[in-house]
Design a protein around this motif. Structure first.
Motif, PDB file in Angstrom:
ATOM      1  N   THR A   2      22.869  40.542  30.981  1.00 18.69           N
ATOM      2  CA  THR A   2      21.379  41.138  30.444  1.00 18.69           C
ATOM      3  C   THR A   2      21.323  43.023  30.251  1.00 18.69           C
ATOM      4  O   THR A   2      21.934  43.843  31.496  1.00 18.69           O
ATOM      5  CB  THR A   2      20.184  41.087  31.699  1.00 18.69           C
ATOM      6  N   ASP A  74      14.954  36.119  20.514  1.00 21.53           N
ATOM      7  CA  ASP A  74      16.249  36.578  20.639  1.00 21.53           C
ATOM      8  C   ASP A  74      16.543  38.284  20.481  1.00 21.53           C
ATOM      9  O   ASP A  74      17.215  38.806  21.031  1.00 21.53           O
ATOM     10  CB  ASP A  74      17.465  36.608  20.066  1.00 21.53           C
ATOM     11  N   ARG A 118      14.370  30.891  28.466  1.00 16.03           N
ATOM     12  CA  ARG A 118      15.133  31.610  28.922  1.00 16.03           C
ATOM     13  C   ARG A 118      14.146  32.156  29.386  1.00 16.03           C
ATOM     14  O   ARG A 118      13.754  33.178  29.311  1.00 16.03           O
ATOM     15  CB  ARG A 118      16.784  31.536  29.092  1.00 16.03           C
ATOM     16  N   ASP A 120      14.958  36.333  30.958  1.00 14.66           N
ATOM     17  CA  ASP A 120      16.479  36.766  31.478  1.00 14.66           C
ATOM     18  C   ASP A 120      16.570  38.151  32.293  1.00 14.66           C
ATOM     19  O   ASP A 120      17.474  37.517  33.019  1.00 14.66           O
ATOM     20  CB  ASP A 120      15.804  38.192  30.305  1.00 14.66           C
ATOM     21  N   VAL A 145      20.753  30.006  36.985  1.00  8.79           N
ATOM     22  CA  VAL A 145      21.179  30.348  36.150  1.00  8.79           C
ATOM     23  C   VAL A 145      22.464  29.349  35.255  1.00  8.79           C
ATOM     24  O   VAL A 145      23.071  29.477  34.433  1.00  8.79           O
ATOM     25  CB  VAL A 145      21.922  31.726  35.968  1.00  8.79           C
ATOM     26  N   GLY A 148      21.016  27.718  33.068  1.00  7.61           N
ATOM     27  CA  GLY A 148      20.704  28.079  31.629  1.00  7.61           C
ATOM     28  C   GLY A 148      18.784  28.110  31.833  1.00  7.61           C
ATOM     29  O   GLY A 148      18.057  28.702  30.718  1.00  7.61           O
ATOM     30  N   LYS A 149      18.495  28.457  32.626  1.00  2.68           N
ATOM     31  CA  LYS A 149      17.102  28.816  32.820  1.00  2.68           C
ATOM     32  C   LYS A 149      16.607  30.787  33.136  1.00  2.68           C
ATOM     33  O   LYS A 149      15.613  30.993  32.599  1.00  2.68           O
ATOM     34  CB  LYS A 149      16.203  27.528  33.227  1.00  2.68           C
ATOM     35  N   ILE A 150      17.804  30.607  33.770  1.00  2.00           N
ATOM     36  CA  ILE A 150      17.349  32.401  34.016  1.00  2.00           C
ATOM     37  C   ILE A 150      19.078  33.042  33.818  1.00  2.00           C
ATOM     38  O   ILE A 150      19.932  32.300  33.661  1.00  2.00           O
ATOM     39  CB  ILE A 150      17.161  32.877  35.189  1.00  2.00           C
ATOM     40  N   ARG A 151      19.094  33.956  32.807  1.00  2.00           N
ATOM     41  CA  ARG A 151      20.395  34.556  32.789  1.00  2.00           C
ATOM     42  C   ARG A 151      20.955  35.457  33.904  1.00  2.00           C
ATOM     43  O   ARG A 151      21.923  36.065  34.340  1.00  2.00           O
ATOM     44  CB  ARG A 151      20.124  35.661  31.229  1.00  2.00           C
ATOM     45  N   SER A 152      19.431  36.413  34.605  1.00  2.00           N
ATOM     46  CA  SER A 152      19.781  36.810  36.098  1.00  2.00           C
ATOM     47  C   SER A 152      18.852  37.404  36.318  1.00  2.00           C
ATOM     48  O   SER A 152      17.126  36.283  36.290  1.00  2.00           O
ATOM     49  CB  SER A 152      20.129  38.568  35.505  1.00  2.00           C
ATOM     50  N   TYR A 153      18.801  37.895  38.216  1.00  2.00           N
ATOM     51  CA  TYR A 153      17.946  37.648  38.566  1.00  2.00           C
ATOM     52  C   TYR A 153      18.050  38.888  39.601  1.00  2.00           C
ATOM     53  O   TYR A 153      18.768  40.475  39.706  1.00  2.00           O
ATOM     54  CB  TYR A 153      17.873  36.774  39.560  1.00  2.00           C
ATOM     55  N   HIS A 171      25.325  36.989  39.373  1.00  2.00           N
ATOM     56  CA  HIS A 171      24.162  37.598  39.046  1.00  2.00           C
ATOM     57  C   HIS A 171      22.958  37.863  39.495  1.00  2.00           C
ATOM     58  O   HIS A 171      21.631  38.487  38.166  1.00  2.00           O
ATOM     59  CB  HIS A 171      23.326  35.982  38.163  1.00  2.00           C
TER      60      HIS A 171
END
Length: 309
Positions: A2, A74, A118, A120, A145, A148-153, A171
């Protein structure tokens, strides 16, 4: 990975009034239409990171972010948080929940309010959760992740040990902490992760020239334990003196005080991403204009540090 950029905007104040234990924890009344215009104007000006939380306005802030960026999802990076429980109908926070079960429920609620598939950057909002509990949440974030529900945390915490712990898995990329020119915390950004800097304008102390009586439902009136920049709705004398001591340096080169305060971050460390709160188009435009000025020069940064540190 991200991309958080150099500047983001926070949406706490957009959520409107809400309370915890009978005390206000919002920023008073807000104008939803103006909030949406402000968010869209920010994107027009090249700011793509927007930070919110499920508890801001008990879900209302997330809803506004979703409305503002419907159709351009996006193009933006959405960061939100979980960990507090709340009643959306009564606008009351009710406590905290550090369980995996709550995390699973919370992410679904945020996805629904944000109108997205999702998130980010998903951030744990309970700053002092024990590490053994956090480990379970960190593992679940990795699972989210994979789904596909989150990209990073990351973790919104002022404890460097906790911040490092939560970014040890692939991630985990960020922490969120109190950092600004008046209150530096270099241990928080000594790691390999990015730091989203909340309260970068010291709750408005670095943004306003005059301080009228704040509304009774403004959190700055209630003196919560974590609020260091205001006392009884007035600027803390200690931090006000510090602001005045560096005013000339921060406003050099044609910057406003706000723009100089933001320029400090970019001179201080490339890991810092200030996320000033906004709720009007005028605030967005002044904040975003700081990007044109860029960081303080090395000499300007040295002057600030010599005075304050």
């Amino acid at each position: 990975m991200t991309d958080l950029g150099k500047l983001g905007f926070g949406t706490w104040a957009m959520g409107g009034p809400y309370s915890f234990d009978g005390e206000p924890v919002g920023w008073g009344p807000s104008d939803d239409a103006e909030s949406v215009r402000a968010l869209r104007r920010a994107l027009d000006l090249g700011v793509t990171l927007f930070d919110t939380a499920d508890t801001y306005g008990c879900g209302h802030s997330e809803t506004l972010v979703g409305q503002a960026f419907a159709g351009v999802r996006d193009q933006v990076v959405i960061a939100t948080k979980w960990g507090f429980t709340f009643d959306a109908e009564t606008r009351r926070m009710t406590g905290t929940d550090g369980s995996v079960g709550h995390l699973r429920r919370a992410v679904e609620g945020s996805l629904r309010r944000l109108g997205t598939d999702r998130i980010d950057l998903y951030q744990l909002h309970i700053g002092d959760l024990p590490l053994d509990q956090a480990a379970l949440l960190r593992d679940e974030c990795e699972a989210l992740v994979a789904q596909g529900k989150i990209r990073s945390y990351g973790w919104s915490t002022d404890d460097p040990e906790r911040a490092r712990f939560f970014t040890e898995k692939p991630h985990g990329i960020a922490a969120q902490a109190d950092v600004n020119v008046l209150f530096d915390n270099p241990e928080m950004y000594a790691g390999e992760y990015a730091v989203l800097c909340r309260r970068p304008l010291a709750m408005g102390l670095l943004a306003r020239e005059t301080f009228d009586v704040l509304p009774a439902d403004d959190v700055r009136v209630t003196n919560p334990a974590w609020l260091r920049f205001f006392v009884d709705g007035r600027p803390s004398p200690e931090y006000f003196r510090a602001r005045e001591a560096v005013r000339d340096v921060l406003t050099s080169g044609g910057r406003t005080l706000v723009q100089g305060a933001l320029a400090w971050f970019w001179a201080r460390s490339p890991r810092l991403v200030p996320i000033p709160g906004v709720r009007t188009v005028a605030q967005v435009e002044e904040n975003a204009a700081a990007l044109r000025f860029g960081p303080l020069t090395p000499d300007e940064l040295a002057q600030v540090e010599s005075v304050l540190r």
